[in-house]
Scaffold this motif. Structure first.
Motif, mmCIF file in Angstrom:
data_model
loop_
_atom_site.group_PDB
_atom_site.id
_atom_site.type_symbol
_atom_site.label_atom_id
_atom_site.label_comp_id
_atom_site.label_asym_id
_atom_site.label_seq_id
_atom_site.Cartn_x
_atom_site.Cartn_y
_atom_site.Cartn_z
ATOM 1 N N VAL A 142 8.716 -59.789 -22.268
ATOM 2 C CA VAL A 142 7.366 -60.367 -22.301
ATOM 3 C C VAL A 142 7.440 -61.888 -22.154
ATOM 4 O O VAL A 142 6.672 -62.483 -21.393
ATOM 5 N N LEU A 150 4.048 -73.661 -23.899
ATOM 6 C CA LEU A 150 5.104 -72.645 -23.915
ATOM 7 C C LEU A 150 5.849 -72.666 -25.252
ATOM 8 O O LEU A 150 6.203 -71.608 -25.781
ATOM 9 N N VAL A 207 3.748 -70.896 -27.821
ATOM 10 C CA VAL A 207 3.845 -69.442 -27.679
ATOM 11 C C VAL A 207 5.159 -68.956 -28.272
ATOM 12 O O VAL A 207 5.191 -67.950 -28.995
ATOM 13 N N SER A 264 -1.130 -56.565 -25.280
ATOM 14 C CA SER A 264 -0.968 -57.817 -26.012
ATOM 15 C C SER A 264 0.355 -57.801 -26.773
ATOM 16 O O SER A 264 0.977 -56.757 -26.979
ATOM 17 N N HIS A 321 5.846 -64.362 -19.285
ATOM 18 C CA HIS A 321 4.925 -65.433 -19.661
ATOM 19 C C HIS A 321 5.427 -66.781 -19.150
ATOM 20 O O HIS A 321 4.663 -67.564 -18.595
ATOM 21 N N TYR A 322 6.723 -67.049 -19.333
ATOM 22 C CA TYR A 322 7.281 -68.313 -18.858
ATOM 23 C C TYR A 322 7.245 -68.390 -17.334
ATOM 24 O O TYR A 322 7.044 -69.460 -16.767
ATOM 25 N N TYR A 335 4.979 -67.082 -15.358
ATOM 26 C CA TYR A 335 3.616 -67.287 -14.887
ATOM 27 C C TYR A 335 3.058 -68.638 -15.311
ATOM 28 O O TYR A 335 2.418 -69.335 -14.516
ATOM 29 N N TYR A 336 3.292 -69.025 -16.558
ATOM 30 C CA TYR A 336 2.700 -70.252 -17.092
ATOM 31 C C TYR A 336 3.670 -71.428 -17.122
ATOM 32 O O TYR A 336 3.300 -72.504 -17.586
#
Length: 99
Positions: A25, A42, A45, A2, A29-30, A32-33
Motif C-alpha cells: 500500500v 508523505l 502518511v 482504505s 501511495h508513494y 502516486y503522490y
C-alpha cells in the motif's frame, strides 16, 4: 480499500506478512503522490501508518497491551516499513514543466 480496512483484514497475519501488505500500500501511495514538494505529506502518511500499525498490534491480545515503543521499533527493524521517497524529484519535475 482504505488502510484501516486493510489493517482490520490483516490483523491476525504474521507480523512479516503484515509488513509486506502494508508496504504494498505504501509503495503505491508513494508512487502516486511522490512528486516534488509533497515529501512532508508523505512523511505524515508514514507516521500515521506507523501509529495505526502499533495500535493494531497492541489490540491483538492482552500481552500486546504492553507493546512499548522500544519493542515496536525492534519489530520495525526486523520487518521495516518503506520510508517516504519522491518518485518525481525537483529536476525531473522542472524538465516536465518546460514547454
Amino acid at each position: 480499500m482504505s488502510l484501516q480496512e486493510l489493517m482490520r483484514r490483516i490483523r491476525h497475519y504474521k507480523i512479516s506478512d503484515q509488513a509486506d501488505e502494508i508496504n504494498v500500500v505504501l509503495r503505491g501511495h508513494y508512487g502516486y503522490y511522490g512528486v516534488a514538494g509533497n515529501l512532508r505529506s508523505l512523511v505524515k502518511v508514514y507516521r500515521a501508518v506507523e501509529l495505526y500499525w502499533r495500535g493494531m498490534l497492541r489490540s491483538r491480545s492482552w500481552a500486546g497491551r504492553r507493546l512499548t515503543w522500544d519493542a515496536f521499533n525492534q519489530i520495525k527493524e526486523r520487518t521495516p516499513l518503506l520510508k517516504p521517497k519522491l518518485r518525481l524529484p525537483y529536476r525531473e519535475l522542472q524538465a516536465l514543466a518546460v514547454l
